[in-house]
Scaffold this motif. Structure first.
Motif, PDB file in Angstrom:
ATOM      1  N   TRP A 182       0.875  -1.170   0.000  1.00  0.00           N
ATOM      2  CA  TRP A 182       0.000   0.000   0.000  1.00  0.00           C
ATOM      3  C   TRP A 182       0.912   1.220   0.000  1.00  0.00           C
ATOM      4  CZ3 TRP A 182      -3.473  -1.729   4.663  1.00  0.00           C
ATOM      5  CH2 TRP A 182      -4.508  -2.541   4.195  1.00  0.00           C
ATOM      6  N   ARG A 241     -16.339  -9.899   9.362  1.00  0.00           N
ATOM      7  CA  ARG A 241     -15.106 -10.050  10.144  1.00  0.00           C
ATOM      8  C   ARG A 241     -13.980  -9.182   9.567  1.00  0.00           C
ATOM      9  NH1 ARG A 241     -14.404 -15.962   7.798  1.00  0.00           N
ATOM     10  NH2 ARG A 241     -13.598 -15.372   5.778  1.00  0.00           N
ATOM     11  N   SER A 242     -14.172  -8.667   8.350  1.00  0.00           N
ATOM     12  CA  SER A 242     -13.158  -7.817   7.743  1.00  0.00           C
ATOM     13  C   SER A 242     -13.418  -6.353   8.078  1.00  0.00           C
ATOM     14  CB  SER A 242     -13.168  -7.993   6.230  1.00  0.00           C
ATOM     15  OG  SER A 242     -12.351  -7.012   5.626  1.00  0.00           O
ATOM     16  N   LEU A 264      -3.445  -5.688  12.879  1.00  0.00           N
ATOM     17  CA  LEU A 264      -2.644  -6.673  12.140  1.00  0.00           C
ATOM     18  C   LEU A 264      -1.473  -7.156  13.008  1.00  0.00           C
ATOM     19  CD1 LEU A 264      -2.564  -4.783   8.705  1.00  0.00           C
ATOM     20  CD2 LEU A 264      -4.204  -6.500   9.486  1.00  0.00           C
ATOM     21  N   GLY A 274       1.359  -8.754  12.594  1.00  0.00           N
ATOM     22  CA  GLY A 274       2.766  -8.739  12.233  1.00  0.00           C
ATOM     23  C   GLY A 274       3.350  -7.372  11.949  1.00  0.00           C
ATOM     24  N   ARG A 275       2.582  -6.302  12.149  1.00  0.00           N
ATOM     25  CA  ARG A 275       3.062  -4.971  11.776  1.00  0.00           C
ATOM     26  C   ARG A 275       3.223  -4.112  13.019  1.00  0.00           C
ATOM     27  NH1 ARG A 275       4.505  -5.489   6.343  1.00  0.00           N
ATOM     28  NH2 ARG A 275       3.019  -6.927   5.397  1.00  0.00           N
ATOM     29  N   PHE A 312       5.358  -0.610   6.531  1.00  0.00           N
ATOM     30  CA  PHE A 312       5.793  -1.706   5.652  1.00  0.00           C
ATOM     31  C   PHE A 312       7.313  -1.857   5.585  1.00  0.00           C
ATOM     32  CE2 PHE A 312       1.512  -1.170   3.680  1.00  0.00           C
ATOM     33  CZ  PHE A 312       1.121  -2.490   3.742  1.00  0.00           C
ATOM     34  N   PRO A 345       8.145  -7.946   6.831  1.00  0.00           N
ATOM     35  CA  PRO A 345       8.080  -8.990   7.862  1.00  0.00           C
ATOM     36  C   PRO A 345       9.329  -9.889   7.913  1.00  0.00           C
ATOM     37  CG  PRO A 345       6.027  -8.915   6.650  1.00  0.00           C
ATOM     38  CD  PRO A 345       6.967  -8.006   5.938  1.00  0.00           C
ATOM     39  N   PRO A 394      -4.448 -14.586   9.811  1.00  0.00           N
ATOM     40  CA  PRO A 394      -4.876 -13.175   9.775  1.00  0.00           C
ATOM     41  C   PRO A 394      -5.327 -12.741   8.382  1.00  0.00           C
ATOM     42  CG  PRO A 394      -2.615 -13.367  10.619  1.00  0.00           C
ATOM     43  CD  PRO A 394      -3.007 -14.714  10.121  1.00  0.00           C
ATOM     44  N   VAL A 430      -7.057 -14.379   6.210  1.00  0.00           N
ATOM     45  CA  VAL A 430      -8.455 -14.775   6.011  1.00  0.00           C
ATOM     46  C   VAL A 430      -9.376 -13.831   6.783  1.00  0.00           C
ATOM     47  CG1 VAL A 430     -10.139 -16.575   6.545  1.00  0.00           C
ATOM     48  CG2 VAL A 430      -7.934 -17.189   5.529  1.00  0.00           C
ATOM     49  N   ARG A 431      -8.912 -13.454   7.978  1.00  0.00           N
ATOM     50  CA  ARG A 431      -9.717 -12.561   8.824  1.00  0.00           C
ATOM     51  C   ARG A 431      -9.969 -11.227   8.126  1.00  0.00           C
ATOM     52  NH1 ARG A 431      -7.030 -13.795  13.531  1.00  0.00           N
ATOM     53  NH2 ARG A 431      -5.607 -12.038  13.435  1.00  0.00           N
ATOM     54  N   VAL A 432      -8.976 -10.703   7.402  1.00  0.00           N
ATOM     55  CA  VAL A 432      -9.121  -9.351   6.858  1.00  0.00           C
ATOM     56  C   VAL A 432      -9.768  -9.290   5.481  1.00  0.00           C
ATOM     57  CG1 VAL A 432      -7.154  -8.509   8.191  1.00  0.00           C
ATOM     58  CG2 VAL A 432      -6.806  -9.263   5.823  1.00  0.00           C
ATOM     59  N   CYS A 433      -9.807 -10.398   4.752  1.00  0.00           N
ATOM     60  CA  CYS A 433     -10.307 -10.361   3.372  1.00  0.00           C
ATOM     61  C   CYS A 433     -11.768  -9.899   3.335  1.00  0.00           C
ATOM     62  CB  CYS A 433     -10.191 -11.728   2.708  1.00  0.00           C
ATOM     63  SG  CYS A 433     -10.820 -11.700   1.011  1.00  0.00           S
ATOM     64  N   PHE A 438      -5.247  -6.220   1.299  1.00  0.00           N
ATOM     65  CA  PHE A 438      -5.324  -6.219   2.761  1.00  0.00           C
ATOM     66  C   PHE A 438      -4.599  -7.461   3.299  1.00  0.00           C
ATOM     67  CE2 PHE A 438      -8.669  -4.858   6.177  1.00  0.00           C
ATOM     68  CZ  PHE A 438      -7.638  -4.520   7.046  1.00  0.00           C
ATOM     69  N   ALA A 454      -0.922  -7.050   3.730  1.00  0.00           N
ATOM     70  CA  ALA A 454      -0.583  -6.306   4.943  1.00  0.00           C
ATOM     71  C   ALA A 454      -0.734  -7.186   6.170  1.00  0.00           C
ATOM     72  CB  ALA A 454      -1.477  -5.070   5.061  1.00  0.00           C
ATOM     73  N   ALA A 455      -1.694  -8.107   6.125  1.00  0.00           N
ATOM     74  CA  ALA A 455      -1.986  -8.917   7.307  1.00  0.00           C
ATOM     75  C   ALA A 455      -1.031 -10.094   7.483  1.00  0.00           C
ATOM     76  CB  ALA A 455      -3.423  -9.436   7.235  1.00  0.00           C
ATOM     77  N   CYS A 456      -0.483 -10.617   6.392  1.00  0.00           N
ATOM     78  CA  CYS A 456       0.362 -11.810   6.506  1.00  0.00           C
ATOM     79  C   CYS A 456       1.708 -11.458   7.136  1.00  0.00           C
ATOM     80  CB  CYS A 456       0.596 -12.438   5.129  1.00  0.00           C
ATOM     81  SG  CYS A 456       1.741 -13.835   5.214  1.00  0.00           S
ATOM     82  N   PRO A 457       2.046 -12.082   8.258  1.00  0.00           N
ATOM     83  CA  PRO A 457       3.321 -11.754   8.912  1.00  0.00           C
ATOM     84  C   PRO A 457       4.508 -12.516   8.323  1.00  0.00           C
ATOM     85  CG  PRO A 457       1.855 -12.970  10.402  1.00  0.00           C
ATOM     86  CD  PRO A 457       1.245 -13.023   9.048  1.00  0.00           C
ATOM     87  N   LEU A 502       2.840 -14.541  17.494  1.00  0.00           N
ATOM     88  CA  LEU A 502       1.731 -13.766  16.921  1.00  0.00           C
ATOM     89  C   LEU A 502       0.398 -14.509  16.993  1.00  0.00           C
ATOM     90  CD1 LEU A 502       3.475 -12.248  13.758  1.00  0.00           C
ATOM     91  CD2 LEU A 502       3.132 -11.182  15.977  1.00  0.00           C
TER      92      LEU A 502
END
Lengths: 385, 264
Positions: A49, A123-124, A186, A188-189, A337, A341, B133, B135-138, B164, B167-170, B254
């Motif tokens: 992004w 949930r999103s 999130l 991992g961020r 970003f 990761p 994570p 799957v949670r954000v999609c 998204f 960004a969510a995948c660690p 995590l």
């Protein structure tokens, strides 16, 4: 009322024509992106992004700030703001429109955007963001239009509008809270993973939005016969003052937690932004400029004799606006970003087509803003001048 | 006259809104059952299909002597899945690839490390997390966790490309198609889907092979470095390896519960 936007001076036509040109150019570049893909931007696998989403985030704040006029006027009966709430609401309308456009231009498959409605996924957080942003757009458009119309006809606005006005107050807070939740949930961020993110978003929004409104009010006062009022501008200035102080305070809270705890996953991003990491730090000058501007703004805003001087106030508002814009519009997204990761430092810079598309979206927003402000100001001129 | 035109516009507007909202309403209404006349669709499974409660992988990094031991497994995966070779590095598409220890496990990295670990490259891929994570954000359920076997898969036709999930995948396991990938596939495998520009992709634990009763391509090509099996079957190969050896997983703090285990 729309007819008021069609009749104007030569300068007005010239301005609108210039905006239309920018919109056209931006749209041309967007067609290029649409046909070949987001590869023409500076985005990457690691910084997925960038400028679009950053502008979206910043503008959600500007939109939310309308509540700083609506709340004192409707909840605390602070009558002075009655004169200018419409400007806040119309600024919100154009800002939210830009937000939605920035999301659209950021999509890899924009023609599938309605999949968000076809397969609703509560949930999103993005699902909720879609709801709150569209809801806020509709609320402000209806409220702003109806109240202005009633004012023009010298009657009270319809009673069914009252609940919508009250609803718009928590709704404004919700748009920026939900937008912060996009990032701060999130795992991992480390840069975004903090509960202070939503409060930080709100404080910077309530500084940047009213600062822009002050500048717009001063501008309206200069070019039209409608005076938004010095008391109104001064009240807004106090809001900007407290909000920018809170914003810097929240930021320092975050800095303390991150650097006293010494957690690398949280520190590395701040290091990248402010001093550089692994020899890379293209954003360092921007971040320090942002900090200096915000501190300068506090110095210029806190003493009342400074704040009451129109020139000083103008400089302070510009400082607030640019400072918070760099913070959110440049640092916030890239900073989250980088490093990635896997702990690689791959930097991001927007490409030329990306900047042109961004300018095109801003021009669209300003076009809408100009139409709405033209209507509002012309009607106010008839009423007050 | 004026008022009737206004009323007409009002009604037209409300009607348009209603028509627009129809699919969303239908979707919500459809949750929880289909109409009384519609029969339940039957999906027939291949008799040979491999099944599990949660597929998992064990990477025995002790068996990796040099880069040559692992290179074939990356190639096997990318070849059968039509993974393109994008000319610009920042647009790279990767399903499974090598990383050094301090990149694969940045939180476990220390300055003083065994010489062997320091020089080994670790295959990394989607971890098919038990609590993913991404799957949670999609926002469209274009990426989802299969209830049948725990594989996190992608619907390339539903993905809107919002990124998204990236960004969510660690683990940096997801790639986005910045340009049309089809021009950059060396040899096309017509048995597997190619992707379009603007969608996200990643490792799918070879669900298309599991359905036919064959192990994932990387496992097949790895000559024993990779082991595949059901995490919840105490008799499975992966469970035996996990029981007999000390294993690590990526970023377990995590809470994602990755299903790829590493023996070091």
């Amino acid at each position: 009322m729309l007819e008021k936007a069609i009749k104007g001076s030569k300068v007005y036509y010239g301005w609108m024509l210039a905006l239309l040109t920018l919109i056209g150019v931006g749209f041309g570049f967007y067609l290029w992106q649409f046909n070949s893909g987001l590869g023409i931007t500076g985005l990457s696998r690691d910084v997925s992004w960038g400028f679009y989403i950053a502008q979206f985030t910043f503008l959600v704040g500007v939109a939310a700030s309308a509540v700083m006029l609506v709340l004192p006027y409707y909840l605390h009966d602070y009558k002075a703001f009655g004169r200018i709430t419409i400007l806040g609401e119309f600024l919100a309308v154009s800002s939210v429109t830009m937000c939605l456009l920035f999301i659209i231009v950021d999509l890899g498959q924009p023609t599938r955007a309605l999949n968000v409605l076809l397969y609703p996924t509560p949930r999103s957080v993005l699902f909720w963001d879609m709801i709150v942003l569209n809801g806020y757009l509709l609320l402000n458009l209806v409220i702003g239009w109806k109240v202005l119309e009633a004012e023009r006809n010298n009657v009270h606005y319809p009673m069914w509008l009252k609940p919508l006005i009250y609803l718009s107050i928590p709704w404004a807070v919700s748009i920026h809270t939900v937008t912060a939740f996009l990032y701060c949930g999130l795992p991992g961020r480390g840069f975004w993973l903090t509960a202070i993110l939503a409060p930080r978003f709100l404080s910077s929004a309530f500084a940047a939005g009213p600062a822009l409104l002050i500048l717009l009010c001063l501008f309206v006062r200069r070019i039209s016969k409608f005076d938004p009022g010095w008391e109104q501008i001064q009240s807004l200035a106090k809001i900007v003052t407290y909000a920018i102080i809170l914003n810097v305070f929240f930021f320092l809270c975050e800095i303390f937690v991150v650097f006293y705890s010494q957690l690398p996953e949280h520190m590395d991003h701040f290091k990248y932004l402010f001093v550089g990491l692994q020899g890379k730090g293209s954003l360092i000058p921007f971040m320090w400029t942002s900090m200096i501007l915000m501190v300068l703004a506090i110095i210029l805003l806190v003493p009342s004799q400074f704040r009451q001087n129109e020139t000083v106030l103008t400089i302070a508002c510009i400082a607030v606006f640019i400072g918070t814009w760099i913070d959110k519009g440049i640092g916030l997204i890239s900073g989250g970003f980088v490093p990635n990761p896997l702990h690689y430092v791959n930097e991001y810079a927007p490409s030329f087509p990306e900047l042109m598309i961004t300018i095109g979206v801003y021009a669209t927003g300003f076009f809408i803003l100009s139409v709405l402000f033209k209507i509002a100001v012309t009607i106010k001129e008839e009423l007050y001048a | 006259m004026k008022s009737s035109r206004r009323n007409f516009l009002k009604i037209a507007g409300i009607t348009a809104l209603g028509v627009g909202a129809r699919p969303a309403i239908d979707t919500i209404a459809a949750v929880g059952g289909r109409g009384p006349t519609e029969p339940e669709p039957i999906l027939k499974q291949n008799e040979k299909a491999l099944t599990a409660k949660q597929w998992a992988m064990v990477v025995d990094t002790r068996k990796i002597k040099s880069e040559k031991d692992v290179a074939p497994l990356y190639e096997a995966c990318h070849k059968i899945h039509n993974v393109p070779d994008m000319p610009i590095k920042r647009h790279e598409i990767k399903w499974i690839w090598p990383e050094q220890f301090h990149h694969a496990f940045p939180d476990l990295h220390s300055e003083f490390l065994s010489e062997k670990i320091h020089h080994t490259t670790f295959p990394v891929l989607c971890n098919h997390c038990e609590n993913p994570p991404c799957v949670r954000v999609c926002p469209t359920k274009a990426t989802f966790k299969r209830e049948s076997d725990g594989v996190v898969v992608m619907d390339y036709h539903r993905c809107i490309g919002c990124r998204f999930c990236l960004a969510a995948c660690p683990y940096g396991a997801r790639s986005f198609n910045f340009f049309d990938p089809r021009e950059h596939i060396k040899e096309i495998n017509l048995k597997f889907a190619r992707r379009t520009k603007g969608v996200v992709e990643k490792c799918n634990f070879c669900v298309e092979r599991l359905a036919e009763g064959i192990e994932p391509a990387c496992v097949e090509a790895s000559k024993g470095i990779l082991t595949f099996g059901d995490l919840y079957d105490p008799e499975s190969e992966v469970r035996k390896l996990i029981a007999e050896n000390f294993t690590i997983r990526r970023k377990i703090h995590l809470g994602t519960s990755p299903a790829v285990y590493y023996i070091v």
